[in-house]
Design a protein around this motif. Structure first.
Motif, PDB file in Angstrom:
ATOM      1  N   UNK A 186      44.351  38.849  35.017  1.00 41.90           N
ATOM      2  CA  UNK A 186      45.562  40.324  34.131  1.00 41.90           C
ATOM      3  C   UNK A 186      46.083  41.587  34.756  1.00 41.90           C
ATOM      4  N   UNK A 187      46.509  42.285  33.479  1.00 44.14           N
ATOM      5  CA  UNK A 187      46.754  43.403  34.794  1.00 44.14           C
ATOM      6  C   UNK A 187      46.445  44.565  35.556  1.00 44.14           C
ATOM      7  N   UNK A 188      44.826  45.077  34.342  1.00 38.91           N
ATOM      8  CA  UNK A 188      44.089  45.752  34.952  1.00 38.91           C
ATOM      9  C   UNK A 188      43.480  45.696  36.229  1.00 38.91           C
ATOM     10  N   UNK A 189      42.810  46.340  36.335  1.00 35.28           N
ATOM     11  CA  UNK A 189      41.662  46.312  37.843  1.00 35.28           C
ATOM     12  C   UNK A 189      40.896  47.628  37.368  1.00 35.28           C
ATOM     13  N   UNK A 190      38.872  47.235  37.740  1.00 35.19           N
ATOM     14  CA  UNK A 190      38.378  48.148  37.564  1.00 35.19           C
ATOM     15  C   UNK A 190      38.322  48.859  39.071  1.00 35.19           C
ATOM     16  N   UNK A 191      37.725  50.533  39.084  1.00 33.34           N
ATOM     17  CA  UNK A 191      38.282  51.065  40.188  1.00 33.34           C
ATOM     18  C   UNK A 191      37.520  51.281  41.352  1.00 33.34           C
ATOM     19  N   UNK A 192      36.234  50.962  40.321  1.00 31.17           N
ATOM     20  CA  UNK A 192      34.637  51.092  40.904  1.00 31.17           C
ATOM     21  C   UNK A 192      34.470  49.714  42.232  1.00 31.17           C
ATOM     22  N   UNK A 193      35.294  48.974  41.384  1.00 29.98           N
ATOM     23  CA  UNK A 193      35.354  47.228  42.133  1.00 29.98           C
ATOM     24  C   UNK A 193      36.076  47.311  43.425  1.00 29.98           C
ATOM     25  N   UNK A 194      37.551  48.420  43.042  1.00 25.06           N
ATOM     26  CA  UNK A 194      37.860  48.454  44.397  1.00 25.06           C
ATOM     27  C   UNK A 194      37.444  48.747  45.454  1.00 25.06           C
ATOM     28  N   UNK A 195      36.735  49.476  45.480  1.00 28.61           N
ATOM     29  CA  UNK A 195      36.380  51.086  46.207  1.00 28.61           C
ATOM     30  C   UNK A 195      35.165  50.888  46.741  1.00 28.61           C
ATOM     31  N   UNK A 196      34.294  49.798  45.834  1.00 25.44           N
ATOM     32  CA  UNK A 196      33.174  49.022  46.643  1.00 25.44           C
ATOM     33  C   UNK A 196      33.823  48.035  47.631  1.00 25.44           C
ATOM     34  N   UNK A 197      34.564  47.096  46.779  1.00 30.64           N
ATOM     35  CA  UNK A 197      35.124  45.921  47.449  1.00 30.64           C
ATOM     36  C   UNK A 197      36.161  46.528  49.372  1.00 30.64           C
ATOM     37  N   UNK A 198      35.587  47.735  48.996  1.00 28.45           N
ATOM     38  CA  UNK A 198      37.013  48.099  50.337  1.00 28.45           C
ATOM     39  C   UNK A 198      36.069  48.727  51.495  1.00 28.45           C
ATOM     40  N   UNK A 219      41.058  30.823  31.640  1.00 25.20           N
ATOM     41  CA  UNK A 219      41.845  31.669  31.257  1.00 25.20           C
ATOM     42  C   UNK A 219      42.279  31.510  33.009  1.00 25.20           C
ATOM     43  N   UNK A 220      43.314  32.959  32.980  1.00 30.91           N
ATOM     44  CA  UNK A 220      43.858  33.154  34.371  1.00 30.91           C
ATOM     45  C   UNK A 220      42.544  33.767  35.217  1.00 30.91           C
ATOM     46  N   UNK A 221      41.846  33.887  35.301  1.00 31.33           N
ATOM     47  CA  UNK A 221      40.087  33.907  36.498  1.00 31.33           C
ATOM     48  C   UNK A 221      40.181  32.326  36.440  1.00 31.33           C
ATOM     49  N   UNK A 222      39.583  32.215  35.382  1.00 31.00           N
ATOM     50  CA  UNK A 222      38.880  31.075  36.027  1.00 31.00           C
ATOM     51  C   UNK A 222      40.140  29.825  36.647  1.00 31.00           C
ATOM     52  N   UNK A 223      40.962  29.583  36.458  1.00 32.73           N
ATOM     53  CA  UNK A 223      42.335  28.792  36.819  1.00 32.73           C
ATOM     54  C   UNK A 223      42.392  29.522  38.529  1.00 32.73           C
ATOM     55  N   UNK A 228      34.454  37.755  62.228  1.00 35.76           N
ATOM     56  CA  UNK A 228      35.423  38.655  61.319  1.00 35.76           C
ATOM     57  C   UNK A 228      35.730  38.572  60.153  1.00 35.76           C
ATOM     58  N   UNK A 229      36.551  38.899  58.949  1.00 38.78           N
ATOM     59  CA  UNK A 229      36.360  39.451  58.312  1.00 38.78           C
ATOM     60  C   UNK A 229      38.049  40.490  57.041  1.00 38.78           C
ATOM     61  N   UNK A 230      38.689  39.320  56.443  1.00 39.21           N
ATOM     62  CA  UNK A 230      39.518  40.099  55.600  1.00 39.21           C
ATOM     63  C   UNK A 230      38.888  40.468  54.312  1.00 39.21           C
ATOM     64  N   UNK A 231      39.236  40.511  53.207  1.00 36.22           N
ATOM     65  CA  UNK A 231      38.675  41.349  52.052  1.00 36.22           C
ATOM     66  C   UNK A 231      40.354  41.153  51.139  1.00 36.22           C
ATOM     67  N   UNK A 232      40.813  39.819  49.940  1.00 34.04           N
ATOM     68  CA  UNK A 232      42.055  40.257  49.565  1.00 34.04           C
ATOM     69  C   UNK A 232      41.356  40.002  48.128  1.00 34.04           C
ATOM     70  N   UNK A 233      42.797  40.560  47.283  1.00 36.58           N
ATOM     71  CA  UNK A 233      43.430  39.509  45.966  1.00 36.58           C
ATOM     72  C   UNK A 233      43.896  38.564  46.165  1.00 36.58           C
ATOM     73  N   UNK A 234      43.159  37.807  44.499  1.00 35.04           N
ATOM     74  CA  UNK A 234      43.665  36.750  44.489  1.00 35.04           C
ATOM     75  C   UNK A 234      45.231  36.557  42.643  1.00 35.04           C
ATOM     76  N   UNK A 235      46.147  36.672  42.915  1.00 42.85           N
ATOM     77  CA  UNK A 235      46.333  36.747  41.322  1.00 42.85           C
ATOM     78  C   UNK A 235      48.086  36.052  40.886  1.00 42.85           C
ATOM     79  N   UNK A 236      48.462  36.330  39.604  1.00 43.02           N
ATOM     80  CA  UNK A 236      49.537  35.966  40.009  1.00 43.02           C
ATOM     81  C   UNK A 236      51.647  36.769  40.284  1.00 43.02           C
TER      82      UNK A 236
END
Lengths: 367, 283
Positions: free
Chosen positions: B71-83, B4-8, B103-111
């Protein structure tokens, strides 16, 4: 052969010392040994057994283990079809690497040891000395010669320039001839060493030992000092253990904690100098469950030149995962699995596919 | 077999923190190591957040929390928590020599293919690690200047991503999981004594093939159980256990033929799974 009762290491030492001197004198004077006068041979076996008592019967051989007064020294008497076959003095002071000395005939002991170790899933294995390891051993003494044995076993193709090559070169010119072979475009991937010979002089009195060492840890000794022989066996095994430790320190380990998961370790890699033209066929050969690789596995193509396989080492039943491209192979060794699996794979790839294949640990360190 | 893209993505990022032959060690070179996979963190609002990875560089006293989106979808609640993650969320979990200066950075990883969709949902609020078949690029800006510098130019990837750090997750297809199930069954058979009864318990198999089984949440456990159960049922239905695995166990001598035959049958089984010829049998 006169039967000598062995109760302690000292008894064994005296037996081996007297036999070694006697055979050396005989060889020096008459250039040959009489029937029943055999050279001292030492086999090293990697054991994952908890006890020597757990050894199993192998094919037509029956094994009888006798204790001595030393709890790390045993006598293993082997019978074939009910008749005495060979005797080994088994030193298990290092529980992982058993040292088996024998004065029995080489044809018999080689035959038995091969069947003994290669029985499936019996938790025994040879140490596997790859070509570079054997070459380094020679630096510890005076180089006498080498044996070279190569057989293309994976890619059975008409276009292969060298299908098999075996050679025994002893003497001063041996290393120069090896260099010449390795410069030849058709031979250079077929020059895996299967054994080396070296002479080690121990003191100014002239005590020395001549050792022939094979890629699967058989030591045949001549000379004037059994101490010298034992020294070389232990030194070589010490070097081998350091190599194993480096591999096993990189094994993949997961830790499960309340906070999350941790992952330690990284894959080791085998680098090919001879590019693999047909990965599918290469993996079929590698994962055929037969000698020499003894790996079972399921392969899957990830992309055009990239495959993955989940494998089981049939010696130990340990699992491993490999990823292969035409230029290299990554090996994920799970924590607790035996690093010997990696060195067996490397040594056999050298002996049966690409003698210049090398092992890389930590991304850039060749070991 | 396709992960799966996530595992990869998880494997590719772990690979960047290790010396993985044939794969860049960009993050390792900056001193990053994988501190945690799926760490349980608390954000500034006191809410629990479980991102995919927390990487820390002891050298630069910096943590990088990564959320992988295949994938194309994102959980808005998860985005909010991460922010709402702050350095205090990670300070006690990082392996560094001076946590005060962390110090800290929070990022996303995708294709690359999903970047447009993700940007629509995220805007420019997070930096993104963008993978394609051939390269890694960053989108947006990291607070860490070391990361910014290292990722300012695209990183060539070489086309052979590591896939073995995390073998699969509950998001992976059954054919991915099946390979590991079959591998474990062979190992179990070889380790068994002649008189042992070969029993294939789903949870036991999972505990041996899925490294995080012990603490996996019940929803994911259920998905994985269904997949493993389907594979084991097929092994039994096709009589592969009886015909081959029973013959392998406890054998002191070489048994190449049943192993080869079992392998051929399993390749057929994997093919059937993949082609979904027997869709009704695979959960």
């Amino acid at each position: 052969m006169k039967c000598v009762a062995i109760e302690t290491r000292r008894d064994l030492y005296e037996l081996l010392e007297s036999r070694m001197r006697k055979t050396y004198e005989k060889l020096k004077e008459e250039q040959e040994l009489e029937a029943g006068e055999n050279l001292l041979k030492t086999y090293v076996i990697e054991s994952n057994l908890d006890s020597i008592a757990l050894l199993q019967k192998v094919d037509e051989f029956q094994i009888k283990i006798e204790r001595t007064k030393d709890e790390t020294l045993y006598i293993m008497k082997v019978q074939k079809d009910g008749k005495p076959h060979s005797t080994f003095y088994v030193d298990i002071s290092d529980p992982r690497f058993w040292i088996l000395h024998t004065l029995s005939r080489s044809e018999r002991t080689d035959q038995f040891i091969s069947k003994f170790v290669f029985a499936i899933s019996n938790n025994l294995d040879f140490p596997w000395f790859d070509t570079y390891f054997l070459e380094d051993l020679v630096k510890n003494g005076i180089f006498r010669g080498f044996t070279l044995k190569f057989e293309e076993k994976i890619m059975d193709d008409e276009k292969i320039p060298v299908k098999s090559l075996s050679m025994r070169l002893w003497g001063e010119a041996a290393s120069r001839i090896l260099d010449v072979l390795r410069r030849d475009v058709n031979l250079k991937y077929s020059t895996a060493l299967s054994g080396v010979g070296l002479k080690h002089i121990f003191d100014s009195n002239g005590d020395f030992v001549i050792e022939d060492i094979t890629y699967n840890a058989k030591f045949t000794a001549r000379g004037t000092t059994v101490d010298g022989h034992l020294f070389i066996v232990r030194k070589v095994i010490g070097e081998y253990k350091r190599k194993l430790k480096t591999i096993e320190q990189n094994s993949i380990k997961y830790e499960i904690l309340d906070l999350g998961y941790k992952i330690l370790g990284e894959p080791v890699a085998i680098l090919f100098r001879k590019e693999i033209e047909n990965l599918d066929k290469f993996l079929d050969g590698l994962l055929s469950s037969t000698r020499p690789f003894r790996l079972w596995g399921l392969k899957k193509q990830i992309s055009k030149n990239y495959y993955k396989a989940v494998c089981v080492d049939l010696h130990t039943a340990h699992k491993l995962t490999i990823e292969v491209t035409p230029e290299w192979m990554r090996i994920y060794l799970p924590y607790g699995a035996c690093g010997n699996t990696v060195l067996r794979l490397l040594t056999n790839i050298q002996q049966y596919y690409d003698s210049e294949a090398m092992l890389m640990v930590g991304g850039d360190e060749i070991i | 077999m396709k992960l799966s893209n996530h595992t990869l993505l998880i494997n590719m990022i772990i690979g960047l923190c290790k010396r993985t032959y044939g794969w860049p060690s960009t993050l390792k070179d900056l001193g990053y190591d994988v501190d945690w996979i799926e760490p349980k963190l608390i954000n500034s609002e006191g809410r629990k957040v479980i991102p995919d990875l927390m990487l820390t560089s002891n050298k630069f006293l910096h943590s990088l929390v990564v959320e992988c989106k295949g994938g194309k979808t994102l959980d808005k609640d998860q985005i909010d928590r991460l922010s709402k993650l702050t350095v205090d969320s990670v300070r006690d979990k990082a392996s560094v020599y001076n946590a005060r200066r962390l110090s800290l950075d929070v990022c996303f990883a995708s294709f690359k293919d999903y970047l447009g969709h993700i940007l629509q949902l995220l805007g420019e609020s997070f930096p993104i690690l963008v993978f394609s078949d051939t390269e890694l690029k960053k989108h947006g800006k990291f607070k860490s200047r070391h990361l910014e510098n290292a990722l300012s130019n695209s990183i060539s990837l070489g086309g052979s991503p590591p896939t073995g750090y995390v073998p699969f997750t509950d998001e992976d297809d059954i054919d991915v999981v099946a390979m590991y199930v079959i591998q474990e069954l062979v190992s179990m058979a070889l380790k068994s004594k002649k008189d042992d009864e070969l029993k294939f318990d789903v949870d036991e198999v999972l505990s041996k093939i899925f490294p995080f089984w012990e603490r996996t949440d019940e929803g994911a456990k259920k998905k994985l159980r269904n997949k493993v159960d389907s594979v084991i049922r097929q092994i039994i239905l096709r009589k592969l256990k009886h015909r081959y695995l029973e013959k392998i166990k406890g054998r002191p001598t070489w048994v190449a033929k049943p192993l080869q035959a079992f392998k051929a049958e399993c390749e057929k089984l994997l093919k059937d799974i993949k082609e979904q010829k027997r869709l009704e049998h695979f959960g």
